[in-house]
Design a protein around this motif. Structure first.
Motif, PDB file in Angstrom:
ATOM      1  N   SER A 286       1.890   6.896   3.180  1.00 46.29           N
ATOM      2  CA  SER A 286       2.344   5.607   3.718  1.00 46.29           C
ATOM      3  C   SER A 286       3.758   5.244   3.270  1.00 46.29           C
ATOM      4  O   SER A 286       4.248   4.163   3.608  1.00 46.29           O
ATOM      5  CB  SER A 286       1.365   4.498   3.329  1.00 46.29           C
ATOM      6  OG  SER A 286       1.223   4.412   1.926  1.00 46.29           O
TER       7      SER A 286
ATOM      8  N   ASP B 223      -4.772   2.083   7.178  1.00 48.10           N
ATOM      9  CA  ASP B 223      -3.583   1.397   6.676  1.00 48.10           C
ATOM     10  C   ASP B 223      -2.893   0.571   7.761  1.00 48.10           C
ATOM     11  O   ASP B 223      -1.946  -0.167   7.482  1.00 48.10           O
ATOM     12  CB  ASP B 223      -2.598   2.382   6.036  1.00 48.10           C
ATOM     13  CG  ASP B 223      -2.141   3.477   6.976  1.00 48.10           C
ATOM     14  OD1 ASP B 223      -2.956   3.946   7.792  1.00 48.10           O
ATOM     15  OD2 ASP B 223      -0.962   3.869   6.910  1.00 48.10           O
TER      16      ASP B 223
ATOM     17  N   ASN C 298       0.822  -1.217   0.000  1.00 47.88           N
ATOM     18  CA  ASN C 298       0.000   0.000   0.000  1.00 47.88           C
ATOM     19  C   ASN C 298       0.854   1.265   0.000  1.00 47.88           C
ATOM     20  O   ASN C 298       0.703   2.142   0.858  1.00 47.88           O
ATOM     21  CB  ASN C 298      -0.961  -0.004   1.194  1.00 47.88           C
ATOM     22  CG  ASN C 298      -0.236  -0.041   2.543  1.00 47.88           C
ATOM     23  OD1 ASN C 298       0.899  -0.514   2.650  1.00 47.88           O
ATOM     24  ND2 ASN C 298      -0.893   0.436   3.584  1.00 47.88           N
TER      25      ASN C 298
END
Length: 267
Positions: free
Chosen positions: A29, A79, A24
């Motif tokens: 991130s 996430d 991801n």
């Protein structure tokens, strides 16, 4: 002969931890979420920290990394949490978080100062609000000579942390930095980016950065007026950021304006 593509790679991060990088990547991130597997040498028992996104290949790899006894979450963002319920289904392990909405399988809410004993490990829970109100870090005092700290998004392996205002506040974050600095030269195991040495040194750099930004915002308010809008201050202080991280910059500005204006009211 047709061969299957290799599965997610389990990488060593410290004496007691390994991690699998979730698929991801993004502006916030970095390369992706580091999902950690905590395990003592020679033992099949394991604890997973931050299962990451709802990606079955990633979660199957975590489930297969050991006999998972417990799943821990550093904070509420998707996430880190989206795969939690599925990993519980795969392993039967309870999921614990500071926010009860992200606890599954009978997992109790995490408590500040709590010492968790699971999979032969000692894990100390530290409430570290600022990035979000429910952020926690996990201290492994037996992980190497200085111990280690799984910092979630409170300390990143690269760059600086966004404050998810109004849930996350700068006052809380500065207090959190003081608390983490007291842990000394512990290894930093962040949820995004590379492993770092010496938590206390990283914390000092983070604090210096925050104080520098506060000085820039004070200067911008001097030019724009004390009631300047968030967007105008962001234009002045974060003129170099791209559109992919503009919202994060605005939230950080909002958090800093709230901190400065609160100090002005209290003073």
């Amino acid at each position: 002969m047709v061969t299957s593509p290799p599965g997610p790679l389990l990488q060593r991060s410290s004496a007691l931890t390994r991690f699998i990088l979730a698929p991801n990547p993004g502006p916030m991130s970095l390369e992706g979420t580091n999902s950690y597997v905590l395990q003592t040498a020679g033992s099949p028992a394991a604890v997973v920290v931050d299962p990451g996104p709802l990606d079955d290949t990633h979660l199957q790899a975590l489930a297969g990394a050991g006999a998972v006894e417990l799943i821990l979450v550093t904070h509420r963002h998707a996430d880190h949490t989206a795969g939690s319920a599925r990993l519980h289904q795969l392993t039967g392990a309870p999921v614990r978080a500071a926010d009860p909405a992200h606890c599954h399988g009978g997992g109790a809410t995490l408590r500040d100062g709590e010492v968790i004993r699971a999979a032969g490990l000692e894990i100390r829970v530290l409430a570290t609000p600022g990035h979000t109100s429910d952020s926690v870090c996990f201290n492994l005092p037996g992980d190497g000579p200085q111990g280690s700290v799984l910092t979630g998004d409170t300390i990143l392996g690269r760059g600086t942390t966004m404050l998810d205002y109004p849930d996350g506040t700068l006052g809380d974050y500065l207090s959190t930095l003081d608390r983490l600095e007291a842990l000394g030269a512990a290894t930093v195991l962040p949820a995004h980016g590379p492993v770092l040495p010496s938590l206390e040194l990283i914390v000092r750099a983070y604090r210096d950065h925050r104080l520098e930004r506060l000085a820039q915002i004070r200067a911008a308010l001097g030019r724009l007026g004390p009631d300047a809008a968030v967007g105008d201050v962001t234009d002045a202080v974060y003129s170099d950021v791209g559109p992919s991280v503009r919202r994060a910059a605005e939230m950080s500005v909002a958090a800093q304006l709230d901190y400065l204006r609160g100090a002005a009211r209290d003073g």
